[in-house]
Design a protein around this motif. Sequence first.
Motif, PDB file in Angstrom:
ATOM      1  N   ALA A 208     -39.893 -18.465   3.665  1.00  0.00           N
ATOM      2  CA  ALA A 208     -40.549 -19.637   2.870  1.00  0.00           C
ATOM      3  C   ALA A 208     -40.480 -20.920   3.759  1.00  0.00           C
ATOM      4  O   ALA A 208     -41.803 -21.599   3.503  1.00  0.00           O
ATOM      5  CB  ALA A 208     -39.395 -19.920   1.687  1.00  0.00           C
TER       6      ALA A 208
ATOM      7  N   PRO B  69     -29.112 -23.749   3.767  1.00  0.00           N
ATOM      8  CA  PRO B  69     -29.195 -22.866   2.529  1.00  0.00           C
ATOM      9  C   PRO B  69     -27.895 -22.044   2.513  1.00  0.00           C
ATOM     10  O   PRO B  69     -26.851 -22.045   3.414  1.00  0.00           O
ATOM     11  CB  PRO B  69     -30.311 -21.881   2.909  1.00  0.00           C
TER      12      PRO B  69
ATOM     13  N   TYR C 262     -29.085 -10.432   3.685  1.00  0.00           N
ATOM     14  CA  TYR C 262     -28.018  -9.861   4.463  1.00  0.00           C
ATOM     15  C   TYR C 262     -26.992  -9.421   3.998  1.00  0.00           C
ATOM     16  O   TYR C 262     -25.610  -8.814   4.447  1.00  0.00           O
ATOM     17  CB  TYR C 262     -27.669 -10.863   5.599  1.00  0.00           C
TER      18      TYR C 262
HETATM   19  P1  ADP Z   1     -30.169 -13.845   4.490  1.00  0.00           P
HETATM   20  O1  ADP Z   1     -31.009 -12.739   5.336  1.00  0.00           O
HETATM   21  O2  ADP Z   1     -29.383 -14.653   5.728  1.00  0.00           O
HETATM   22  O3  ADP Z   1     -29.203 -13.158   3.605  1.00  0.00           O
HETATM   23  P2  ADP Z   1     -31.790 -14.889   2.641  1.00  0.00           P
HETATM   24  O4  ADP Z   1     -33.160 -15.916   3.013  1.00  0.00           O
HETATM   25  O5  ADP Z   1     -32.229 -13.554   2.149  1.00  0.00           O
HETATM   26  O6  ADP Z   1     -31.202 -14.900   4.001  1.00  0.00           O
HETATM   27  O7  ADP Z   1     -30.897 -15.465   1.759  1.00  0.00           O
HETATM   28  C1  ADP Z   1     -30.120 -16.614   1.840  1.00  0.00           C
HETATM   29  C2  ADP Z   1     -29.943 -17.390   0.712  1.00  0.00           C
HETATM   30  O8  ADP Z   1     -31.154 -18.272   0.677  1.00  0.00           O
HETATM   31  C3  ADP Z   1     -30.054 -16.779  -0.498  1.00  0.00           C
HETATM   32  O9  ADP Z   1     -29.085 -17.249  -1.408  1.00  0.00           O
HETATM   33  C4  ADP Z   1     -31.294 -17.036  -1.122  1.00  0.00           C
HETATM   34  O10 ADP Z   1     -31.205 -17.005  -2.795  1.00  0.00           O
HETATM   35  C5  ADP Z   1     -31.514 -18.337  -0.844  1.00  0.00           C
HETATM   36  N1  ADP Z   1     -32.982 -18.845  -0.562  1.00  0.00           N
HETATM   37  C6  ADP Z   1     -34.078 -17.814  -0.790  1.00  0.00           C
HETATM   38  N2  ADP Z   1     -35.209 -18.935  -0.541  1.00  0.00           N
HETATM   39  C7  ADP Z   1     -34.804 -20.165  -0.580  1.00  0.00           C
HETATM   40  C8  ADP Z   1     -35.436 -21.411  -0.444  1.00  0.00           C
HETATM   41  N3  ADP Z   1     -36.784 -21.577  -0.459  1.00  0.00           N
HETATM   42  N4  ADP Z   1     -34.578 -22.605  -0.800  1.00  0.00           N
HETATM   43  C9  ADP Z   1     -33.265 -22.313  -0.661  1.00  0.00           C
HETATM   44  N5  ADP Z   1     -32.452 -21.130  -0.606  1.00  0.00           N
HETATM   45  C10 ADP Z   1     -33.285 -20.264  -0.543  1.00  0.00           C
END
Ligand code: ADP
Length: 186
Positions: free
Chosen positions: A42, A124, A131
């Motif tokens: 994103a 975030p 993960y």
């Molecule tokens: P990781 O690989 O570190 O787990 P992710 O992106 O899959 O990273 O998820 C980390 C967190 O970020 C999750 O809680 C997910 O719901 C959240 N997330 C995903 N997209 C967004 C966004 N645009 N803004 C804020 N949080 C987000």
Amino acid sequence: MQIDIGESSLSLVVGDITNSTVDAVVNAANGSLAGGGGVDGAIHRAGGPSILEECSEIVRLNGPLPTGKAVITTGGLLKARFVIHTVGPIWEGGHQDEPALLASAYNESSKIAFAHGFTTVDFPAISTGIYGYPLEAAAKVAIREVADFLRNTTKKLSFRFVLFDQRAFDMFGNVLRDEIGYEKSS
Ligand code: ADP
């Protein structure tokens, strides 16, 4: 929800971190810094190709980013001026140093923000998506580490967790109340 920690504040909001207007947003990246799914994808989609170009250059010079470390790029087309990319741990059951590595991801990101003089930083919920880090355990590490950082800083900082859904917001809220106490919250 917001609490004061010394001169600084720690807030929780529900939202999309790509909409944040702050000095820096933190990206839950992977070691290759090549973009990916979740918040990483994103941020790169919204921020445009210049962020990826800077990431590629960092990896070309220094190799992949180790888990628990952080680096900075500009914010490209984002409203945030900069992106701090960090790599949280993949959850493997909890006995592979995951809590220390997750704490390090928050701490290293905070230190980069501080070193650049940033006062507004959005995080975030690192590692809680792809993960697979269990949300409650991740929230405890995240809140403790960021609250510790704010407690020990000499500057007035506004750090926020931008939670993507209500479930994450509620969990972080419960942990924040448990860890830091009701009396300061508003
Ligand atoms: P990781 O690989 O570190 O787990 P992710 O992106 O899959 O990273 O998820 C980390 C967190 O970020 C999750 O809680 C997910 O719901 C959240 N997330 C995903 N997209 C967004 C966004 N645009 N803004 C804020 N949080 C987000």
